[in-house]
Write a protein that holds these residues in place. Structure first.
Motif, short mmCIF file in Angstrom:
data_model
loop_
_atom_site.label_atom_id
_atom_site.label_comp_id
_atom_site.label_asym_id
_atom_site.label_seq_id
_atom_site.Cartn_x
_atom_site.Cartn_y
_atom_site.Cartn_z
N LYS A 1 7.13 10.29 5.76
CA LYS A 1 5.67 10.32 5.68
C LYS A 1 5.16 9.20 4.77
O LYS A 1 4.12 8.60 5.00
CB LYS A 1 5.23 11.68 5.14
CG LYS A 1 3.75 11.96 5.33
CD LYS A 1 3.37 13.30 4.77
CE LYS A 1 1.86 13.47 4.77
NZ LYS A 1 1.42 14.57 3.94
N LEU A 2 5.94 8.93 3.71
CA LEU A 2 5.53 7.91 2.74
C LEU A 2 5.85 6.51 3.24
O LEU A 2 5.58 5.53 2.57
CB LEU A 2 6.20 8.17 1.39
CG LEU A 2 5.70 9.40 0.65
CD1 LEU A 2 6.65 9.79 -0.47
CD2 LEU A 2 4.31 9.18 0.10
N ASN A 3 6.47 6.42 4.43
CA ASN A 3 6.77 5.14 5.06
C ASN A 3 7.57 4.21 4.14
O ASN A 3 7.25 3.03 3.99
CB ASN A 3 5.47 4.47 5.51
CG ASN A 3 5.69 3.60 6.73
OD1 ASN A 3 6.81 3.52 7.23
ND2 ASN A 3 4.65 2.94 7.19
N LEU B 1 9.37 13.91 3.66
CA LEU B 1 8.35 13.28 2.83
C LEU B 1 8.57 11.77 2.76
O LEU B 1 7.61 10.99 2.80
CB LEU B 1 8.35 13.90 1.43
CG LEU B 1 7.29 13.39 0.45
CD1 LEU B 1 5.89 13.52 1.04
CD2 LEU B 1 7.36 14.13 -0.88
N ALA C 1 8.53 0.43 4.71
CA ALA C 1 7.62 -0.71 4.68
C ALA C 1 7.76 -1.50 3.38
O ALA C 1 7.09 -2.51 3.19
CB ALA C 1 6.19 -0.24 4.86
N ARG D 1 5.77 8.23 -5.63
CA ARG D 1 6.01 9.37 -4.75
C ARG D 1 7.32 9.19 -3.99
O ARG D 1 8.05 10.15 -3.76
CB ARG D 1 4.84 9.54 -3.77
CG ARG D 1 3.52 9.80 -4.43
CD ARG D 1 3.41 11.17 -5.06
NE ARG D 1 3.38 12.23 -4.06
CZ ARG D 1 3.67 13.50 -4.34
NH1 ARG D 1 4.02 13.85 -5.55
NH2 ARG D 1 3.62 14.41 -3.40
N GLY E 1 0.81 -1.22 0.00
CA GLY E 1 0.00 0.00 0.00
C GLY E 1 0.84 1.26 0.00
O GLY E 1 0.38 2.32 0.43
N LEU E 2 2.07 1.15 -0.47
CA LEU E 2 2.93 2.34 -0.54
C LEU E 2 2.64 3.08 -1.84
O LEU E 2 1.88 2.62 -2.68
CB LEU E 2 4.40 1.93 -0.49
CG LEU E 2 4.85 1.28 0.82
CD1 LEU E 2 6.25 0.74 0.68
CD2 LEU E 2 4.77 2.27 1.97
N GLN E 3 3.30 4.23 -1.99
CA GLN E 3 3.20 4.99 -3.24
C GLN E 3 4.59 5.09 -3.85
O GLN E 3 5.27 6.11 -3.71
CB GLN E 3 2.62 6.38 -2.97
CG GLN E 3 1.24 6.34 -2.33
CD GLN E 3 0.60 7.71 -2.25
OE1 GLN E 3 0.70 8.53 -3.14
NE2 GLN E 3 -0.07 7.96 -1.15
#
Lengths: 428, 510
Positions: A390-392, A387, A395, A375, A370-372
């Motif tokens: 924030k975008l983890n 950022l 994971a 981004r 479920g990451l981006q």
């Protein structure tokens, strides 16, 4: 919910037909080299040059955070320790053993009747038998069970979602009884009431056999799961079967997951006192002349495997330890098969040219975590650490989905690795 | 033997950006093909060829601009163009203009779209605005008058309904209005004049479904856009006692479906996350409805897209994070956008009224004599025109003259005449027929009547209203250089009145 989030998975052309219907070939090398490492741990050697060993002789043991014993996979003479490139891209110590081709067996530990043994005894047995996760990571199995609490569901992962690989499938076909036994033993070790054996719905020919074999055990269910990647990843599989997500470990939602081949290995250890000394390895891809499954002793080199399968089909190839999605390319075929190896994939090297990102977001839609990815890549390009946090980014399990799906053929996964390296340096 | 190193994964999906763009292009050409078919069959080969000419013009302008740009930046022109996809922009832009757009205007718009819409931002993938939408806005803002007059097709339903204030007085008034365009079923099929590619909901939906299945476009965007727009316009309709036809007309008219399928789905200019694209599509729907109801523009789709393009970076920031942990927040955002949308559209719709009768009795070829204007609005007169001006385009012909009454037939703005009066060029023009009575002694106009009305109901009928025609009674026709008023927003029709008078005067002088 796949409305405000993408499907987080995708059907990937598996090319399993290349090897799923052919017989398993046997290969007996003249020497084997057994890697003396497991993860970051090195092993203490228990034999010396010139010693005679048998199949099953304990030759070394890792005594770090975990205990992992190692066993000889052939009978013969110890030739010494040698540095060889490992499939994790580092040269490490290997114990070289000359094979006398006799395969004289010596059980390093006594068989155990799991029904009479206690849960603790079984976990201890699993540790001493050196059973590691056979899905590719090689994590010692006993550790999972030692710390498992309040487990309701054992999941036997027979999904084998990596393209090209059919080793688990072949292993299961040959050892249905062992799979049943191993599953029952793991179920007892886990303390769970119910077990589910997850296998791809597309394995239509084999599912009835499994269902028949598990019929006597009402608490074990064979579940057909969709043919998508990465269905075999713990999180994806747990979500598919329970619709629950967890932070770190599946035990948070009462699940424990083990590979089918791991269950078979445990069953063989319980029944015959036999550790993991031989493996079925899928050698496949368009860079190999005759793709096949090959049964080899642990410590066989990739080179010998490739030769058994007719050799390379091109001069310039990508030699991948494992499947094409998560396996790494190795620039030499001298590396050997470890207890947790399951495949070699060889592709003819056909470079693809990346073009500009069209921001389609397919990577974000399909990322199983479920990451981006897009981004994260963009944030990494400008070193935007806030950022990235924030975008983890952390994971990411590097499953390769983002690069696979990218229509512009950008190495998205590699961009995330770059972000990880940058953040690791930054935090030092 | 060579073992090449490459970071994993070493496996790629078959779909590539080139294959995506190729399929999109094929989809666009299907829409264009329908348009060409429509113009060929309904207006003749001249029109069909012009549609093809427009696309060719845009293509040449697009490729030319890119070639010059990349040549000047000393890059491999062929390679850059291959990865830049100018054909898509050119085609979308062409599909958004009407058949009478001048080649010149379209070429300039395409150049602006490619150059300022894309290349100056850094090329494909870097642009903020949908290049085609930007180009269309340029035509709207700067070349509204640059049209090829020979290719008049009549007002579009969107323009007609927009001038009626996007509202009908009653369901029967709406039925009568939409009957001029073949009814709602023809609005769906698309055999009516409008922007080349925007008329056929049927074709757009079919192509859209195909593209969504082929994963060329994200289904969320059109589905969310259409749903949001339906809910909002249904609400507006309910507030004004309109039936289900009201939201449906909103969806079927203008560029709503075309924009939803081909422009809002432009991946470069919409957000990358699924949640972001949902917010984007909702925003587009809300702005479309607000602009339609309130702004001084016939259409809202184009500007809603450009405005939301501008907000894309903000939406990206809003949805940044690990998506599975952002789901609650994203749902909340979507909910807030929905509530804000409903509230703002409801507020906007309070002041909306049907500006005039939307053709309850006009446009069917019947005489409007003595009947039309029980609720005639005040006429906005302006744009004076000389009696001897050049009215050749109206092709005014005196059919009969008896006792000082001249029956004059002039070309209408162009709804197809149901009785099929074929013009010289083989194109059917609707006719406005006037009876002009001129006193041969005083040269004064004694009366002027409109016996057949062939223009756009809801727009043109202002130009034949009794109030307007009365302004000519008593006019001395000796001085042909004097100027008379025309009706603002019904220029064509009111000029046709003047053209008829001119023809009558000429007949008198003969």
């Amino acid at each position: 919910m796949s409305f405000i989030i993408g499907p987080m998975r995708k059907h990937v052309d598996g090319h399993k037909e290349l090897t799923s219907h052919t017989d398993v070939v046997n290969l007996s090398p003249n020497t084997v080299a057994i890697p003396l490492v497991s993860g970051a741990m090195t092993a203490d050697l228990l034999v010396k040059e010139g010693d005679k060993v048998k199949v099953g002789t304990k030759i070394a043991q890792c005594n770090g955070n975990f205990t992992i014993p190692m066993f000889s996979s052939v009978s013969g003479t110890v030739k010494g320790v040698q540095q060889i490139m490992h499939s994790w891209l580092k040269p490490v110590d290997h114990l070289v053993i000359e094979n006398d081709q006799q395969y004289t067996f010596e059980a390093p530990f006594a068989p155990v009747d799991f029904e009479k043994a206690s849960r603790e005894e079984l976990i201890e047995f699993t540790m001493n038998a050196g059973i590691v996760g056979c899905g590719g990571a090689g994590f010692p199995t006993y550790v999972k069970y030692k710390f498992a609490k309040d487990i309701q569901l054992l999941i036997i992962n027979a999904v084998e979602c990596e393209p090209y690989i059919t080793a688990d499938y072949k292993e299961m076909k040959a050892h249905v009884a062992e799979l049943v036994l191993g599953t029952r033993a793991l179920l007892k070790m886990s303390g769970a009431q119910v077990a589910k054996v997850a296998i791809k719905a597309t394995k239509k020919d084999f599912i009835p056999t499994l269902q028949e074999a598990f019929k006597p055990y009402s608490n074990i269910e064979v579940v057909a799961v969709p043919d998508v990647y990465p269905m075999g990843w713990e999180r994806t599989l747990v979500y598919e079967l329970t619709k629950k997500r967890y932070e770190k470990l599946p035990s948070e939602v009462g699940c424990i997951v083990n590979n089918a081949t791991t269950a078979i290995s445990l069953a063989q250890a319980l029944k015959e006192g036999k550790p993991i000394v031989e493996k079925i390895i899928t050698v496949s891809g368009d860079g190999i002349k005759t793709p096949s499954n090959v049964k080899v002793p642990v410590g066989t080199t990739a080179h010998e495997l490739v030769q058994t399968c007719g050799g390379y089909a091109a001069e310039d190839v990508l030699l991948i330890a494992g499947g094409p999605m998560m396996g790494k390319t190795i620039t030499s075929d001298a590396f050997v098969i470890a207890p947790y190896s399951n495949a070699l994939t060889v592709f003819v090297n056909k470079p693809v040219e990346a073009i500009a990102c069209l921001r389609c977001g397919k990577c974000s839609d399909h990322c199983p975590a479920g990451l981006q990815p897009v981004r994260i890549n963009n944030a990494a390009k400008v070193n935007n650490t806030a950022l990235l946090e924030k975008l983890n980014y952390d994971a990411c399990i590097e499953c390769g989905m983002c690069s696979y799906i990218c229509p512009s053929k950008i190495d998205v996964t590699e961009g995330i690795r770059r972000a990880k390296r940058y953040m690791a340096l930054k935090k030092k | 033997m060579k073992f090449t190193f490459k970071p994993s994964p070493n496996y790629r999906d078959k779909q590539s950006t080139h294959s995506i763009m190729l399929e999109l292009m094929i989809g666009l050409l299907v829409v264009f093909g329908f348009s060409v078919y429509y113009y060929f069959t309904e207006f003749g080969s001249q029109y069909g060829i012009r549609a093809i000419g427009l696309l060719a013009t845009a293509m040449v302008a697009a490729f030319g601009t890119e070639a010059v740009w990349y040549a000047f930046s000393k890059k491999n022109v062929a390679k850059e163009i291959k990865n830049s996809f100018p054909a898509i922009t050119a085609t979308i832009l062409t599909l958004m203009v009407s058949i009478n757009t001048s080649y010149y205007a379209l070429a300039i718009a395409t150049i602006v779209a490619i150059l300022f819409g894309k290349l100056v931002f850094g090329g494909f993938g870097q642009n903020i605005f949908n290049p085609a939408a930007l180009g269309r806005a340029v035509i709207m803002a700067s070349f509204a008058g640059s049209v090829a007059a020979d290719f008049a097709t009549g007002a579009t339903p969107t323009a007609a309904y927009a001038s009626a204030g996007w509202m009908s007085t009653s369901a029967s008034a709406f039925d009568a209005f939409v009957a001029n365009f073949g009814g709602m079923s023809n609005m769906f099929v698309g055999m009516y004049p409008g922007a080349l590619g925007e008329t056929s909901a049927l074709v757009i939906i079919l192509v859209g479904v195909y593209l969504a299945i082929r994963k060329v476009i994200d289904w969320r965007v059109p589905v969310v856009y259409v749903t949001t727009m339906f809910v909002l316009t249904f609400m507006v309709g309910a507030m004004h006692g309109q039936g289900l036809y009201y939201p449906l007309f909103h969806l079927l008219s203008g560029g709503a479906l075309f924009g939803a399928v081909f422009m809002m789905t432009d991946p470069v200019t919409n957000p990358t996350s699924a949640a972001g694209r949902i917010i984007f599509a909702m925003g587009c729907a809300i702005l479309t409805v607000v602009i339609r109801l309130k702004a001084n523009l016939p259409e809202g789709v184009l500007y809603s897209i450009l405005l939301m393009n501008m907000l894309t970076p903000a939406i990206e920031r809003l949805t940044d994070g690990q998506q599975i942990k952002m789901m609650k927040k994203n749902l909340l955002t979507i909910g807030i956008v929905g509530v804000v949308g409903i509230a703002s559209v409801a507020a906007c719709s309070l002041g909306v009224t049907a500006k005039e009768s939307t053709g309850s009795d006009a446009g069917t070829g019947e005489s409007t004599e003595g009947g039309s204007s029980t609720d005639a609005p005040a006429l906005a007169l302006g744009n004076p025109v000389a009696l001897d001006a050049d009215f050749a385009k109206f092709d005014a012909q005196v059919e009969s003259s008896e006792g000082g009454v001249y029956v004059v037939k002039v070309k209408g703005y162009g709804l197809i005449d149901p009785e099929g009066h074929a013009g010289e060029s083989g194109i059917d023009y609707a006719r406005n027929v006037f009876e002009v009575q001129i006193n041969p002694e005083t040269n004064e106009i004694m009366s002027i009547k409109n016996t057949t009305f062939g223009d756009t109901p809801g727009i043109g009928d202002k130009g034949v209203s009794e109030a307007y025609l009365e302004t000519f009674v008593g006019l001395n026709t000796t001085d042909v250089t004097q100027e008379v008023d025309t009706v603002t927003s019904a220029t064509w029709t009111s000029e046709s009145v003047v053209a008829a008078i001119q023809a009558a005067i000429n007949a008198v002088n003969e």
